[in-house]
Design a protein around this motif. Sequence first.
Motif, PDB file in Angstrom:
ATOM      1  N   ILE A  83      31.030  41.974  44.587  1.00 57.93           N
ATOM      2  CA  ILE A  83      30.763  41.616  43.370  1.00 57.93           C
ATOM      3  C   ILE A  83      30.459  42.737  42.508  1.00 57.93           C
ATOM      4  CG2 ILE A  83      28.832  40.210  42.287  1.00 57.93           C
ATOM      5  CD1 ILE A  83      28.509  38.912  44.857  1.00 57.93           C
ATOM      6  N   ILE A  84      29.914  43.862  43.000  1.00 57.49           N
ATOM      7  CA  ILE A  84      29.548  45.038  42.381  1.00 57.49           C
ATOM      8  C   ILE A  84      30.825  45.387  41.844  1.00 57.49           C
ATOM      9  CG2 ILE A  84      29.038  47.422  42.492  1.00 57.49           C
ATOM     10  CD1 ILE A  84      26.857  46.207  44.656  1.00 57.49           C
ATOM     11  N   ILE A  85      31.841  45.611  42.892  1.00 53.94           N
ATOM     12  CA  ILE A  85      33.308  46.229  42.132  1.00 53.94           C
ATOM     13  C   ILE A  85      33.795  45.181  41.061  1.00 53.94           C
ATOM     14  CG2 ILE A  85      35.658  46.546  43.115  1.00 53.94           C
ATOM     15  CD1 ILE A  85      34.458  47.460  45.667  1.00 53.94           C
ATOM     16  N   GLN A  86      33.896  43.790  41.400  1.00 50.90           N
ATOM     17  CA  GLN A  86      34.146  42.915  40.315  1.00 50.90           C
ATOM     18  C   GLN A  86      33.684  43.166  39.054  1.00 50.90           C
ATOM     19  OE1 GLN A  86      33.457  38.970  41.279  1.00 50.90           O
ATOM     20  NE2 GLN A  86      34.841  38.374  39.860  1.00 50.90           N
ATOM     21  N   ILE A  87      32.193  43.346  39.057  1.00 53.69           N
ATOM     22  CA  ILE A  87      31.577  43.663  37.684  1.00 53.69           C
ATOM     23  C   ILE A  87      32.059  45.098  37.044  1.00 53.69           C
ATOM     24  CG2 ILE A  87      29.406  44.258  36.740  1.00 53.69           C
ATOM     25  CD1 ILE A  87      28.094  42.183  38.729  1.00 53.69           C
ATOM     26  N   ARG A  88      32.133  46.021  37.956  1.00 52.81           N
ATOM     27  CA  ARG A  88      32.543  47.619  37.614  1.00 52.81           C
ATOM     28  C   ARG A  88      33.804  47.307  36.878  1.00 52.81           C
ATOM     29  NH1 ARG A  88      35.120  51.561  38.240  1.00 52.81           N
ATOM     30  NH2 ARG A  88      35.943  51.162  40.292  1.00 52.81           N
TER      31      ARG A  88
ATOM     32  N   ILE B 216      36.196  33.546  45.761  1.00 56.00           N
ATOM     33  CA  ILE B 216      37.129  33.039  46.822  1.00 56.00           C
ATOM     34  C   ILE B 216      38.400  32.722  45.737  1.00 56.00           C
ATOM     35  CG2 ILE B 216      37.624  31.030  48.144  1.00 56.00           C
ATOM     36  CD1 ILE B 216      34.690  31.167  49.042  1.00 56.00           C
ATOM     37  N   LEU B 217      38.288  31.915  44.663  1.00 58.19           N
ATOM     38  CA  LEU B 217      39.281  31.218  44.068  1.00 58.19           C
ATOM     39  C   LEU B 217      39.878  32.152  42.887  1.00 58.19           C
ATOM     40  CD1 LEU B 217      37.746  27.687  43.397  1.00 58.19           C
ATOM     41  CD2 LEU B 217      39.449  28.466  44.933  1.00 58.19           C
ATOM     42  N   GLY B 218      39.186  33.484  42.700  1.00 57.37           N
ATOM     43  CA  GLY B 218      39.912  34.291  41.719  1.00 57.37           C
ATOM     44  C   GLY B 218      39.668  33.842  40.283  1.00 57.37           C
ATOM     45  N   ILE B 219      38.868  32.715  40.043  1.00 51.49           N
ATOM     46  CA  ILE B 219      38.348  32.318  38.816  1.00 51.49           C
ATOM     47  C   ILE B 219      37.324  33.026  38.203  1.00 51.49           C
ATOM     48  CG2 ILE B 219      39.648  30.300  39.410  1.00 51.49           C
ATOM     49  CD1 ILE B 219      36.942  28.848  39.696  1.00 51.49           C
ATOM     50  N   GLN B 220      37.142  32.707  36.930  1.00 50.45           N
ATOM     51  CA  GLN B 220      35.899  33.100  36.147  1.00 50.45           C
ATOM     52  C   GLN B 220      35.156  31.805  35.499  1.00 50.45           C
ATOM     53  OE1 GLN B 220      36.842  35.819  33.069  1.00 50.45           O
ATOM     54  NE2 GLN B 220      34.754  36.163  32.568  1.00 50.45           N
ATOM     55  N   LEU B 221      34.173  31.590  36.073  1.00 56.57           N
ATOM     56  CA  LEU B 221      33.423  30.436  35.745  1.00 56.57           C
ATOM     57  C   LEU B 221      32.036  31.019  34.790  1.00 56.57           C
ATOM     58  CD1 LEU B 221      32.627  28.746  39.246  1.00 56.57           C
ATOM     59  CD2 LEU B 221      34.098  28.013  37.555  1.00 56.57           C
ATOM     60  N   PHE B 222      31.556  32.064  34.857  1.00 58.16           N
ATOM     61  CA  PHE B 222      30.773  32.709  33.949  1.00 58.16           C
ATOM     62  C   PHE B 222      31.712  33.434  32.785  1.00 58.16           C
ATOM     63  CE2 PHE B 222      28.457  32.846  37.829  1.00 58.16           C
ATOM     64  CZ  PHE B 222      27.246  31.961  37.595  1.00 58.16           C
ATOM     65  N   ARG B 223      31.133  32.813  31.589  1.00 58.38           N
ATOM     66  CA  ARG B 223      31.883  33.157  30.373  1.00 58.38           C
ATOM     67  C   ARG B 223      31.606  34.759  30.074  1.00 58.38           C
ATOM     68  NH1 ARG B 223      31.188  32.881  24.626  1.00 58.38           N
ATOM     69  NH2 ARG B 223      28.913  32.386  25.030  1.00 58.38           N
ATOM     70  N   HIS B 224      32.249  35.618  29.982  1.00 59.41           N
ATOM     71  CA  HIS B 224      32.114  36.921  29.680  1.00 59.41           C
ATOM     72  C   HIS B 224      32.308  37.329  28.142  1.00 59.41           C
ATOM     73  CE1 HIS B 224      31.958  41.083  30.181  1.00 59.41           C
ATOM     74  NE2 HIS B 224      33.184  41.647  29.817  1.00 59.41           N
ATOM     75  N   ASP B 225      31.517  38.095  27.825  1.00 57.83           N
ATOM     76  CA  ASP B 225      31.509  38.471  26.264  1.00 57.83           C
ATOM     77  C   ASP B 225      32.134  39.814  26.344  1.00 57.83           C
ATOM     78  OD1 ASP B 225      31.509  39.285  23.817  1.00 57.83           O
ATOM     79  OD2 ASP B 225      29.357  38.986  23.404  1.00 57.83           O
ATOM     80  N   PRO B 226      33.326  40.154  25.929  1.00 57.34           N
ATOM     81  CA  PRO B 226      34.003  41.547  26.071  1.00 57.34           C
ATOM     82  C   PRO B 226      32.975  42.792  25.338  1.00 57.34           C
ATOM     83  CG  PRO B 226      35.381  40.086  25.115  1.00 57.34           C
ATOM     84  CD  PRO B 226      34.226  39.311  25.140  1.00 57.34           C
ATOM     85  N   LEU B 227      32.307  42.226  24.623  1.00 55.97           N
ATOM     86  CA  LEU B 227      31.504  43.207  23.669  1.00 55.97           C
ATOM     87  C   LEU B 227      30.317  43.715  24.664  1.00 55.97           C
ATOM     88  CD1 LEU B 227      32.098  42.128  20.101  1.00 55.97           C
ATOM     89  CD2 LEU B 227      33.364  43.768  21.480  1.00 55.97           C
ATOM     90  N   ALA B 228      29.900  42.635  25.431  1.00 58.08           N
ATOM     91  CA  ALA B 228      28.283  42.591  26.006  1.00 58.08           C
ATOM     92  C   ALA B 228      28.629  43.443  27.350  1.00 58.08           C
ATOM     93  CB  ALA B 228      27.963  41.543  26.120  1.00 58.08           C
ATOM     94  N   THR B 229      27.680  44.248  27.596  1.00 60.38           N
ATOM     95  CA  THR B 229      27.453  45.133  28.680  1.00 60.38           C
ATOM     96  C   THR B 229      26.384  44.783  29.752  1.00 60.38           C
ATOM     97  OG1 THR B 229      26.666  46.874  27.577  1.00 60.38           O
ATOM     98  CG2 THR B 229      28.812  47.007  27.725  1.00 60.38           C
ATOM     99  N   THR B 230      26.203  43.475  30.024  1.00 63.99           N
ATOM    100  CA  THR B 230      24.744  43.020  30.503  1.00 63.99           C
ATOM    101  C   THR B 230      25.290  42.783  31.934  1.00 63.99           C
ATOM    102  OG1 THR B 230      25.294  40.840  29.874  1.00 63.99           O
ATOM    103  CG2 THR B 230      23.885  41.802  28.434  1.00 63.99           C
ATOM    104  N   GLY B 231      26.461  42.900  32.614  1.00 59.33           N
ATOM    105  CA  GLY B 231      26.799  42.914  33.837  1.00 59.33           C
ATOM    106  C   GLY B 231      25.817  43.492  34.926  1.00 59.33           C
ATOM    107  N   SER B 232      25.358  44.724  34.639  1.00 59.27           N
ATOM    108  CA  SER B 232      24.386  45.328  35.386  1.00 59.27           C
ATOM    109  C   SER B 232      22.993  44.713  35.378  1.00 59.27           C
ATOM    110  CB  SER B 232      24.071  46.827  35.065  1.00 59.27           C
ATOM    111  OG  SER B 232      25.403  47.637  34.859  1.00 59.27           O
ATOM    112  N   ILE B 233      22.777  43.914  34.346  1.00 56.28           N
ATOM    113  CA  ILE B 233      21.365  43.148  34.470  1.00 56.28           C
ATOM    114  C   ILE B 233      21.715  41.828  35.095  1.00 56.28           C
ATOM    115  CG2 ILE B 233      19.447  42.191  33.200  1.00 56.28           C
ATOM    116  CD1 ILE B 233      19.904  45.365  33.184  1.00 56.28           C
ATOM    117  N   VAL B 234      22.569  41.014  34.416  1.00 59.72           N
ATOM    118  CA  VAL B 234      22.719  39.683  34.927  1.00 59.72           C
ATOM    119  C   VAL B 234      24.373  39.334  35.393  1.00 59.72           C
ATOM    120  CG1 VAL B 234      23.127  36.943  34.521  1.00 59.72           C
ATOM    121  CG2 VAL B 234      20.841  38.566  33.548  1.00 59.72           C
TER     122      VAL B 234
END
Length: 186
Positions: free
Chosen positions: A26-31, A87-105
């Motif tokens: 998960i850490i690698i995916q967020i990075r 597992i599925l290689g999908i994205q359920l959580f919408r990601h805002d490309p301008l936001a950098t909050t993955g380190s928090i949530v």
Amino acid sequence: MFSLKEIFSVTLTLFAVIDVLGSIPIIIQIRQREGKIHSEKATLVAGVLMVVFLFLGQSILSLFGVDYQSFALAGAIIIFLIGMEMILGIQLFRHDPLATTGSIVPLAFPIIVGAGTMTTLLSLRAAYSLPNVLVGIGLNLVFVYLVLKSSAWIERKLGKAGEDILRRVFGVILLAIAIKLFKSNF
């Protein structure tokens, strides 16, 4: 006051619950998604959350009329969805490309400090002296920081194939943890 035995017990208990090594995919995916992990920020936020919940957890849950089971189920749903993404290689959580909050949530909360960690902290507070619990939290935060800081190195050592395998294996483990939380709190 300080007891090495208590500190050791608290540290190992939190280490098992936080399971930062199991969160490496998960850490690698967020990075990869955000370009970098803000190790200091994630560790600091996780530490603040743990200490605040250690002192005020029962009161916070009571204030909102939430019991432990409901809190654990909410955490289980988030863990389940993250596992499905892995597992599925999908994205359920919408990601805002301008936001950098993955380190928090979702990293600091709920991956590092989730429902399991918070409930464990309340149990540890009842079983051990407060200074020993605080030292155990500190030791775990040091280890979390080191893992987060070395995520790029870990990713290079794993390679793409190793990362894919690890992501899917730990995705299944996250699903199993979520189902266990559902079963024990439903």
